[in-house]
Write an enzyme that holds these catalytic residues in place. Structure first.
Site, short mmCIF file in Angstrom:
data_model
loop_
_atom_site.label_atom_id
_atom_site.label_comp_id
_atom_site.label_asym_id
_atom_site.label_seq_id
_atom_site.Cartn_x
_atom_site.Cartn_y
_atom_site.Cartn_z
N CYS A 12 0.85 -1.01 0.28
CA CYS A 12 -0.06 0.10 0.09
C CYS A 12 0.72 1.46 -0.02
CB CYS A 12 -0.95 0.06 1.37
SG CYS A 12 -2.01 1.32 1.46
N CYS A 44 -0.39 3.69 2.76
CA CYS A 44 -0.24 4.03 4.07
C CYS A 44 0.08 2.35 4.56
CB CYS A 44 -1.85 4.24 4.61
SG CYS A 44 -3.56 4.06 3.62
N SER A 45 -1.17 1.46 4.89
CA SER A 45 -0.71 0.14 4.95
C SER A 45 -1.69 -0.88 4.31
CB SER A 45 -0.54 0.23 6.26
OG SER A 45 -1.46 0.60 7.33
N CYS A 46 -2.65 -0.20 3.88
CA CYS A 46 -4.27 -1.20 3.69
C CYS A 46 -3.42 -2.61 3.13
CB CYS A 46 -5.09 -0.66 1.82
SG CYS A 46 -5.51 1.14 2.58
FE FE Z 1 -3.02 2.11 2.65
#
Ligand code: FE
Length: 204
Positions: free
Chosen positions: A104, A107-109
C-alpha cells in the site's frame, strides 16, 4: 530507525491507546467487553492461517480456484472470511513466469480478513516506496531471487481494493491433503515477498 526508537514509539502508541480506551469506556461509548471481544478476534482468529486455508483449497479444487480468481470477495466469503478491509478482494496468481507482490503505497491497506494485521515493515516507508521503484532489488533483500524472465507485478492496495497473492504450489506436495498444504503456506508468500520453496516437509 533503530530498534530502540521503534520500541519507544510502540510504547507511546500503547499508552495513547490505553488512554483513549479508558476515555471511551468512561464516557459510556464502548464497553470493555466489546473491546475485549474485538481484540481477541484480531489476536486469535484473524491471521495468515485463514489466507493459508484459501490457498490450500485453491490448490486442490480447480473450480474453487477459478471462482477465486474471477470473484475473490464472494468466493472467500464462502469460507466465512469477510469483514473490515475485505470488502473487495482481488486474488492474483503466481505462476512460473509471473510473480505478484502487494503493497500500500499510501498507508498500510492490507487484506485483514485473510492475513490479519500487517507486519511492521509493510507499513514503513522504505518498503512502500522501494517495492514500486525497484521490486526485483527489494525481493532480493527478502531472500527471493527471481529469474530475469519472470515478470514482477506490484499491486497497490487502496481503500477500495485489497489484493491477495495466490502463491505457487511447491513441487513434491502431490497427494497432500488440504490441511497439510495449509500448514506450509506462509504469510510472506501471500504478500508476495517469498515463495514456498521445495523441498517442503510434510507437516505432522
Ligand atoms: Fe493504505
Amino acid at each position: 530507525m533503530s530498534i530502540q526508537s521503534i520500541q519507544k514509539y510502540e510504547k507511546s502508541v500503547e499508552i495513547r491507546t490505553k488512554a483513549l480506551e479508558s476515555l471511551l469506556v468512561e464516557a459510556g461509548l464502548v464497553s470493555t467487553d466489546a473491546l475485549e471481544a474485538i481484540i481477541k478476534t484480531y489476536e486469535n482468529e484473524l491471521g495468515p492461517q485463514r489466507g493459508a486455508k484459501v490457498v490450500a483449497k485453491a490448490w486442490v479444487d480447480p473450480a474453487f480456484k477459478e471462482r477465486l480468481l474471477r470473484d475473490g470477495t464472494s468466493t472467500i466469503a464462502e469460507l466465512g472470511y469477510t469483514g473490515l478491509q475485505g470488502e473487495h478482494i482481488v486474488v492474483v496468481e503466481n505462476t512460473p513466469k509471473v510473480h505478484n507482490v502487494i503493497v500500500c503505497t499510501l498507508c498500510s491497506c492490507y487484506p485483514w480478513p485473510l492475513l490479519g494485521l500487517p507486519p511492521k515493515w509493510y507499513k514503513e516507508a522504505p518498503y512502500r516506496s522501494r517495492i514500486v521503484s525497484d521490486p526485483r532489488g527489494v525481493l532480493k533483500e527478502f531472500g527471493l531471487e527471481l529469474d530475469d524472465d519472470v515478470e514482477i507485478r506490484v499491486w497497490d492496495n487502496s481503500s477500495e481494493i485489497r489484493y491477495f497473492v495466490l502463491p505457487e504450489r511447491p513441487a513434491g506436495t502431490e497427494g497432500w491433503t488440504e490441511e497439510e498444504l495449509a500448514k506450509i503456506v506462509t504469510r510472506d508468500s501471500m504478500i508476495g515477498v517469498a515463495k514456498i520453496e521445495p523441498p517442503v516437509k510434510k507437516p505432522v
